[in-house]
Write a protein that holds these residues in place. Structure first.
Motif, PDB file in Angstrom:
ATOM      1  N   THR A  36      43.797  49.223  44.498  1.00 47.95           N
ATOM      2  CA  THR A  36      43.804  47.809  44.872  1.00 47.95           C
ATOM      3  C   THR A  36      43.277  46.995  43.709  1.00 47.95           C
ATOM      4  O   THR A  36      42.429  47.432  42.964  1.00 47.95           O
ATOM      5  CB  THR A  36      42.836  47.566  46.055  1.00 47.95           C
ATOM      6  OG1 THR A  36      42.788  48.730  46.835  1.00 47.95           O
ATOM      7  CG2 THR A  36      43.279  46.397  46.880  1.00 47.95           C
ATOM      8  N   SER A  37      43.777  45.791  43.589  1.00 47.47           N
ATOM      9  CA  SER A  37      43.253  44.868  42.593  1.00 47.47           C
ATOM     10  C   SER A  37      41.835  44.472  42.992  1.00 47.47           C
ATOM     11  O   SER A  37      41.530  44.328  44.174  1.00 47.47           O
ATOM     12  CB  SER A  37      44.167  43.649  42.546  1.00 47.47           C
ATOM     13  OG  SER A  37      43.515  42.583  41.925  1.00 47.47           O
ATOM     14  N   THR A  38      40.971  44.309  41.999  1.00 42.04           N
ATOM     15  CA  THR A  38      39.584  43.914  42.267  1.00 42.04           C
ATOM     16  C   THR A  38      39.558  42.655  43.129  1.00 42.04           C
ATOM     17  O   THR A  38      38.783  42.548  44.075  1.00 42.04           O
ATOM     18  CB  THR A  38      38.855  43.617  40.940  1.00 42.04           C
ATOM     19  OG1 THR A  38      39.056  44.714  40.055  1.00 42.04           O
ATOM     20  CG2 THR A  38      37.378  43.388  41.164  1.00 42.04           C
ATOM     21  N   LYS A  39      40.427  41.701  42.779  1.00 48.50           N
ATOM     22  CA  LYS A  39      40.381  40.392  43.431  1.00 48.50           C
ATOM     23  C   LYS A  39      40.882  40.424  44.873  1.00 48.50           C
ATOM     24  O   LYS A  39      40.737  39.441  45.588  1.00 48.50           O
ATOM     25  CB  LYS A  39      41.170  39.371  42.608  1.00 48.50           C
ATOM     26  CG  LYS A  39      40.484  39.102  41.287  1.00 48.50           C
ATOM     27  CD  LYS A  39      41.345  38.334  40.333  1.00 48.50           C
ATOM     28  CE  LYS A  39      40.771  38.417  38.931  1.00 48.50           C
ATOM     29  NZ  LYS A  39      41.754  38.858  37.957  1.00 48.50           N
ATOM     30  N   ASN A  41      40.051  43.181  46.758  1.00 54.88           N
ATOM     31  CA  ASN A  41      39.131  44.134  47.382  1.00 54.88           C
ATOM     32  C   ASN A  41      38.277  43.383  48.414  1.00 54.88           C
ATOM     33  O   ASN A  41      37.582  42.425  48.079  1.00 54.88           O
ATOM     34  CB  ASN A  41      38.265  44.731  46.261  1.00 54.88           C
ATOM     35  CG  ASN A  41      37.193  45.671  46.764  1.00 54.88           C
ATOM     36  OD1 ASN A  41      36.615  45.462  47.821  1.00 54.88           O
ATOM     37  ND2 ASN A  41      36.925  46.696  45.993  1.00 54.88           N
ATOM     38  N   PHE A  44      34.636  42.749  47.672  1.00 51.16           N
ATOM     39  CA  PHE A  44      34.459  41.773  46.597  1.00 51.16           C
ATOM     40  C   PHE A  44      34.708  40.352  47.113  1.00 51.16           C
ATOM     41  O   PHE A  44      33.925  39.436  46.856  1.00 51.16           O
ATOM     42  CB  PHE A  44      35.399  42.105  45.429  1.00 51.16           C
ATOM     43  CG  PHE A  44      35.166  41.282  44.206  1.00 51.16           C
ATOM     44  CD1 PHE A  44      33.974  41.397  43.495  1.00 51.16           C
ATOM     45  CD2 PHE A  44      36.122  40.388  43.745  1.00 51.16           C
ATOM     46  CE1 PHE A  44      33.740  40.631  42.360  1.00 51.16           C
ATOM     47  CE2 PHE A  44      35.901  39.619  42.608  1.00 51.16           C
ATOM     48  CZ  PHE A  44      34.706  39.745  41.920  1.00 51.16           C
ATOM     49  N   LEU A  47      31.936  38.651  49.039  1.00 52.41           N
ATOM     50  CA  LEU A  47      30.829  38.099  48.247  1.00 52.41           C
ATOM     51  C   LEU A  47      30.903  36.576  48.127  1.00 52.41           C
ATOM     52  O   LEU A  47      29.890  35.911  47.945  1.00 52.41           O
ATOM     53  CB  LEU A  47      30.899  38.662  46.827  1.00 52.41           C
ATOM     54  CG  LEU A  47      30.203  39.972  46.485  1.00 52.41           C
ATOM     55  CD1 LEU A  47      30.447  40.290  45.020  1.00 52.41           C
ATOM     56  CD2 LEU A  47      28.711  39.856  46.765  1.00 52.41           C
ATOM     57  N   PHE A  48      32.133  36.051  48.197  1.00 52.12           N
ATOM     58  CA  PHE A  48      32.345  34.619  47.957  1.00 52.12           C
ATOM     59  C   PHE A  48      32.194  33.773  49.227  1.00 52.12           C
ATOM     60  O   PHE A  48      32.354  32.557  49.174  1.00 52.12           O
ATOM     61  CB  PHE A  48      33.733  34.384  47.336  1.00 52.12           C
ATOM     62  CG  PHE A  48      33.858  34.892  45.922  1.00 52.12           C
ATOM     63  CD1 PHE A  48      34.061  36.247  45.667  1.00 52.12           C
ATOM     64  CD2 PHE A  48      33.753  34.032  44.848  1.00 52.12           C
ATOM     65  CE1 PHE A  48      34.174  36.728  44.366  1.00 52.12           C
ATOM     66  CE2 PHE A  48      33.864  34.495  43.541  1.00 52.12           C
ATOM     67  CZ  PHE A  48      34.073  35.849  43.305  1.00 52.12           C
ATOM     68  N   PRO A  50      29.612  32.716  51.007  1.00 50.29           N
ATOM     69  CA  PRO A  50      28.681  31.573  50.961  1.00 50.29           C
ATOM     70  C   PRO A  50      29.204  30.397  50.137  1.00 50.29           C
ATOM     71  O   PRO A  50      28.930  29.242  50.473  1.00 50.29           O
ATOM     72  CB  PRO A  50      27.426  32.159  50.300  1.00 50.29           C
ATOM     73  CG  PRO A  50      27.578  33.637  50.341  1.00 50.29           C
ATOM     74  CD  PRO A  50      29.027  33.953  50.497  1.00 50.29           C
ATOM     75  N   VAL A  51      29.979  30.667  49.066  1.00 51.02           N
ATOM     76  CA  VAL A  51      30.413  29.540  48.222  1.00 51.02           C
ATOM     77  C   VAL A  51      31.526  28.721  48.866  1.00 51.02           C
ATOM     78  O   VAL A  51      31.698  27.557  48.534  1.00 51.02           O
ATOM     79  CB  VAL A  51      30.817  29.970  46.785  1.00 51.02           C
ATOM     80  CG1 VAL A  51      29.732  30.786  46.118  1.00 51.02           C
ATOM     81  CG2 VAL A  51      32.125  30.712  46.752  1.00 51.02           C
ATOM     82  N   TRP A 142      33.986  31.962  37.816  1.00 51.67           N
ATOM     83  CA  TRP A 142      34.587  32.443  39.058  1.00 51.67           C
ATOM     84  C   TRP A 142      34.908  31.271  39.966  1.00 51.67           C
ATOM     85  O   TRP A 142      34.125  30.310  40.041  1.00 51.67           O
ATOM     86  CB  TRP A 142      33.639  33.405  39.783  1.00 51.67           C
ATOM     87  CG  TRP A 142      33.621  34.754  39.144  1.00 51.67           C
ATOM     88  CD1 TRP A 142      32.648  35.242  38.317  1.00 51.67           C
ATOM     89  CD2 TRP A 142      34.625  35.774  39.256  1.00 51.67           C
ATOM     90  NE1 TRP A 142      32.995  36.503  37.893  1.00 51.67           N
ATOM     91  CE2 TRP A 142      34.194  36.864  38.455  1.00 51.67           C
ATOM     92  CE3 TRP A 142      35.839  35.887  39.931  1.00 51.67           C
ATOM     93  CZ2 TRP A 142      34.932  38.037  38.325  1.00 51.67           C
ATOM     94  CZ3 TRP A 142      36.577  37.054  39.801  1.00 51.67           C
ATOM     95  CH2 TRP A 142      36.121  38.112  39.011  1.00 51.67           C
ATOM     96  N   VAL A 157      39.095  34.004  38.047  1.00 49.38           N
ATOM     97  CA  VAL A 157      38.370  33.194  37.065  1.00 49.38           C
ATOM     98  C   VAL A 157      39.294  32.103  36.552  1.00 49.38           C
ATOM     99  O   VAL A 157      40.517  32.226  36.611  1.00 49.38           O
ATOM    100  CB  VAL A 157      37.833  34.012  35.869  1.00 49.38           C
ATOM    101  CG1 VAL A 157      36.851  35.076  36.314  1.00 49.38           C
ATOM    102  CG2 VAL A 157      38.959  34.597  35.043  1.00 49.38           C
TER     103      VAL A 157
END
Lengths: 428, 325
Positions: A36-39, A41, A44, A47-48, A50-51, A142, A157
């Motif tokens: 799988t691509s990191t982006k 996952n 992963f 993780l975003f 909260p933003v 990011w 990014v």
């Protein structure tokens, strides 16, 4: 004449060792093989969360006839929402808000250049987005795209600073028998703007106008020609039979020629849809691209893989600053966003027209919006859009004057498909 | 006369600066957050982001566009005097005149050097006099799956007002012949650099498969291994070189099955059953290893061999021939 870009597209199934794919468990979507691509996952992406929490409150899902079409960004408490114009055409519009409401929506204004539509939804108490800016270039930062349920729908990014590509802007022009035909082959001058003629078709409009091989076309009327691509795009805005002024450089001198554009023969019409071009083919590999992915007057790009139906939503950096409006999945390596400061300038232009306005009132509103954009020193790309919107409202007003019938809705889009779109009128 | 003097002082100047540091020297070491399997918090992401920005700032000036004939690819400057690493299918035939476009849009002249078509490595040299920002060559053999990396290049060819485009991803897979990452590439990127998080070149973009995870780069080590040949504009592996041995197909090591009569191998005294352990200064684990090393040679080259014959270890030298088809 066509440029070749290096990367032989080899199918490299063999190198993604099967054991590796198995170790990683089920792979990414779309029947991808290998890891799988990191982006994409899930760990992963999570993780975003909260933003995107705050911008998600200002994000809506836009539906056409009940189907997911795009995301939207709320810009006012009383129901104005920005979205990607080309994804929300031809059906009954509604939105689903962050707090779960289903609301009817109508398009009140469109920027063809930016491919942004302003929606008015039947509801109040919406949470308007707080725009930040990209004045400090965010390359390498990011970013995340908020979905209305508070989930990050894509991350990546920032790949480039905001830029203004060469015109023309707006939807791509489709070659047809009605579009003007010059009859030249052209290449690029590597050192300065212009399209260098390599070949003139005997008997064509170019031949009759006196264009010669090695001439460099620098202007068509007052439209600047940067390369062969902008030559083609500019010519496609004219109709067959139209007279144009062509400025060429010959032996270091500028010469003005006059040409009457000819008709495109059927064999010179590019077939519709995807095809032919190798760059296009490679760009389509691995993800689905937006139908409208060119001619945006100002944007920056990210390597986030944004679905076409997830365009129109806000893009956030790690500090929760909303730095852009996602506008297109443009290629294998790129998704585009309109910089927040440009959107901020564009919003008042698109909010000038109200849903219940008559065509003549729209002209007045568009004229006022243009004046305001000029006076408030809005981005030049936005002023250009305000001018285009005024032209469109004038054309609309004329159409209604010419067709004074009470019934029958205006078949405007069909009209536009039959011929080239109106050009921006020169600033005098 | 004045011109000549100027030229000479230019040479002296560039020799004087030859010890100048690479543009990427002052990049701080990657923090611990960057080496985690995956970031675990926003703070980890911010640490990663800070490092990416440090690297990008330094490596963008070293990333160039190469215009070769009517085509457009990418490259990376790796020496102060303008040596460029690129892909073999970008540089193509050695000795071609090319245009090198620097990130600020400046166009300078260059020439293509050697290539290794099979692995897709290539070199070029800026011929316009000057000193250039350059990146350091890293190691590709120590790369691990999951390691972060940065790709730059010119997707779609050079575009005015668009500096090299940044992509960030991770290593998926790597071996002696290729590195695979999820830094997405497309036409025009070919020849552009892949960096580790210290800003060292670990690969050169080569080709893609359909999935967004299938982006293939030439490993940096292959450039180091064939450096002199590439600089000398050789076309590695394209002159049919002749040793005259066949593999023992049942063996996992480099055991020879058959020696061709009157071949360089026979003349040097190689015998069926010999196991080659070193070839041209490199350890050999398998017959394929040996073939790869052999392909880097050309007819007339003298190579040193180490082999096992029974319990005995032997060293010998032989001169390679030219294969007759």
């Amino acid at each position: 004449m066509l440029k070749r870009y290096f990367i032989p597209a080899l199918i490299v199934i063999a190198i993604a060792a099967p054991s590796y794919a198995q170790r990683k468990g089920p792979g990414g979507g779309g029947g991808e093989r290998g890891p799988t691509s990191t982006k994409s996952n899930p760990t992963f992406l999570a993780l975003f969360k909260p933003v995107v929490e705050t911008p998600a409150k200002s994000t809506v899902r836009v539906l056409v006839d009940g189907k997911d079409a795009a995301l939207g960004t709320v810009v006012s408490q009383d129901g104005y929402v920005l979205t990607k114009a080309s994804e929300v055409k031809g059906g009954r519009l509604s939105v689903k808000t962050h707090d779960g409401r289903d609301l009817d929506a109508t398009v009140t204004a469109t920027s063809d250049g930016f491919d942004v539509a302003m929606l008015k939804v039947d509801g109040t108490g919406l949470e308007p987005i707080q725009w930040s800016s990209t004045k400090e270039c965010p390359v390498g930062n990011w970013v995340a795209i908020a979905g209305p349920a508070g989930e990050p729908v894509a991350v990546g990014v920032v790949s480039t600073c905001p830029r203004t590509p060469p015109p023309p802007y707006g939807p791509p022009r489709v070659p047809s028998e009605q579009t003007g035909f010059l009859g030249v082959r052209a290449g690029q001058d590597p050192d300065s703007p212009g399209a260098v003629i390599s070949d003139v078709t005997p008997g064509s409009a170019a031949d009759k106008a006196g264009i010669q091989a090695k001439d460099k076309i620098v202007l068509i009327d007052s439209n600047e020609i940067f390369d062969q691509e902008s030559l083609v795009n500019t010519l496609l805005t004219y109709r067959a039979g139209e007279k144009v002024k062509i400025t060429v450089e010959r032996d270091g001198k500028r010469i003005e020629l006059s040409a009457t554009l000819g008709k495109r023969t059927p064999d010179l019409l590019t077939p519709k849809g995807k095809g032919g071009n190798r760059g296009d083919m490679q760009n389509s590999m691995g993800s689905t691209l937006s139908d409208r992915r060119t001619g945006i007057p100002r944007f920056f790009q990210t390597d986030a893989v944004v679905k076409p139906s997830d365009c129109g939503g806000p893009m956030t950096d790690l500090d929760g600053h909303v730095i852009g409006l996602m506008i297109a999945r443009a290629g294998r390596t790129e998704s585009w966003a309109i910089p927040a400061e440009t959107v901020t300038d564009l919003v008042p232009v698109l909010m000038a027209a109200k849903p219940d306005m008559k065509p003549s009132q729209r002209v007045v509103a568009a004229r006022a919006a243009l004046k305001q954009a000029e006076e408030s020193k809005a981005a030049p790309e936005v002023v250009g859009e305000a001018r285009r919107i005024l032209q469109a409202s004038l054309a609309d007003e004329k159409w209604w004057k010419d067709h004074p019938i009470e019934a029958a809705p205006a078949p405007r889009e069909i009209l536009f498909e039959a011929g080239p779109a109106p050009r921006a009128v020169d600033k005098k | 006369m004045r011109f000549r003097l100027l030229a000479i002082s230019g040479v002296v100047l560039s020799v004087g600066l030859a010890v100048a540091e690479p543009t990427t020297r002052n990049i701080p070491a990657p923090p611990a957050a960057v080496t985690k399997a995956l970031p675990e918090s926003i703070d980890d992401l911010k640490a990663l982001q800070k490092q990416v920005r440090e690297v990008v700032d330094k490596v963008i000036p070293c990333t160039v566009c190469l215009q070769v004939g009517g085509a457009s690819g990418s490259g990376v400057i790796v020496s102060e005097d303008g040596l460029i690493l690129t892909a073999g299918h970008v540089s193509g035939e050695p000795g071609r005149k090319i245009t090198v476009i620097l990130p600020d849009g400046r166009r300078v002249e260059g020439i293509t050097l050697g290539r290794w078509a099979q692995i897709d490595s290539g070199m070029a040299q800026i011929t316009t006099t000057g000193t250039w920002p350059y990146a350091e060559l890293g190691n590709s053999k120590d790369l691990k799956a999951g390691q972060w990396c940065i790709a730059t290049g010119h997707p779609g060819g050079f575009k005015k007002d668009r500096p090299p485009v940044v992509r960030v991803g991770r290593i998926n897979f790597g071996n002696d012949n290729l590195v695979q990452t999820d830094c997405t590439l497309v036409g025009g990127d070919s020849g552009g650099p892949l960096f580790d998080m210290s800003g060292k070149v670990i690969g050169i973009h080569s080709r893609i498969g359909n999935p967004l995870t299938a982006n293939i780069h030439v490993p940096a080590d292959t450039y180091r291994d064939t450096w002199d040949q590439l600089v000398k504009s050789e076309k590695i592996g394209e002159t049919p070189v002749w040793l005259g041995v066949k593999a023992d197909v049942d063996a996992k090591n480099c055991k020879l099955g058959e020696i061709t009569k009157e071949s360089p191998a026979e003349k040097a005294g190689l015998k069926a059953g010999d196991v080659i352990t070193r070839f041209a200064g490199k350890d050999v684990g398998s017959y394929q290893d040996m073939v790869k090393l052999l392909q880097k040679q050309k007819p007339g080259d003298e190579v040193a061999l180490e082999l096992k014959r029974g319990d005995e270890t032997k060293e010998l030298r032989l001169t390679l021939g030219k294969r007759k088809d």
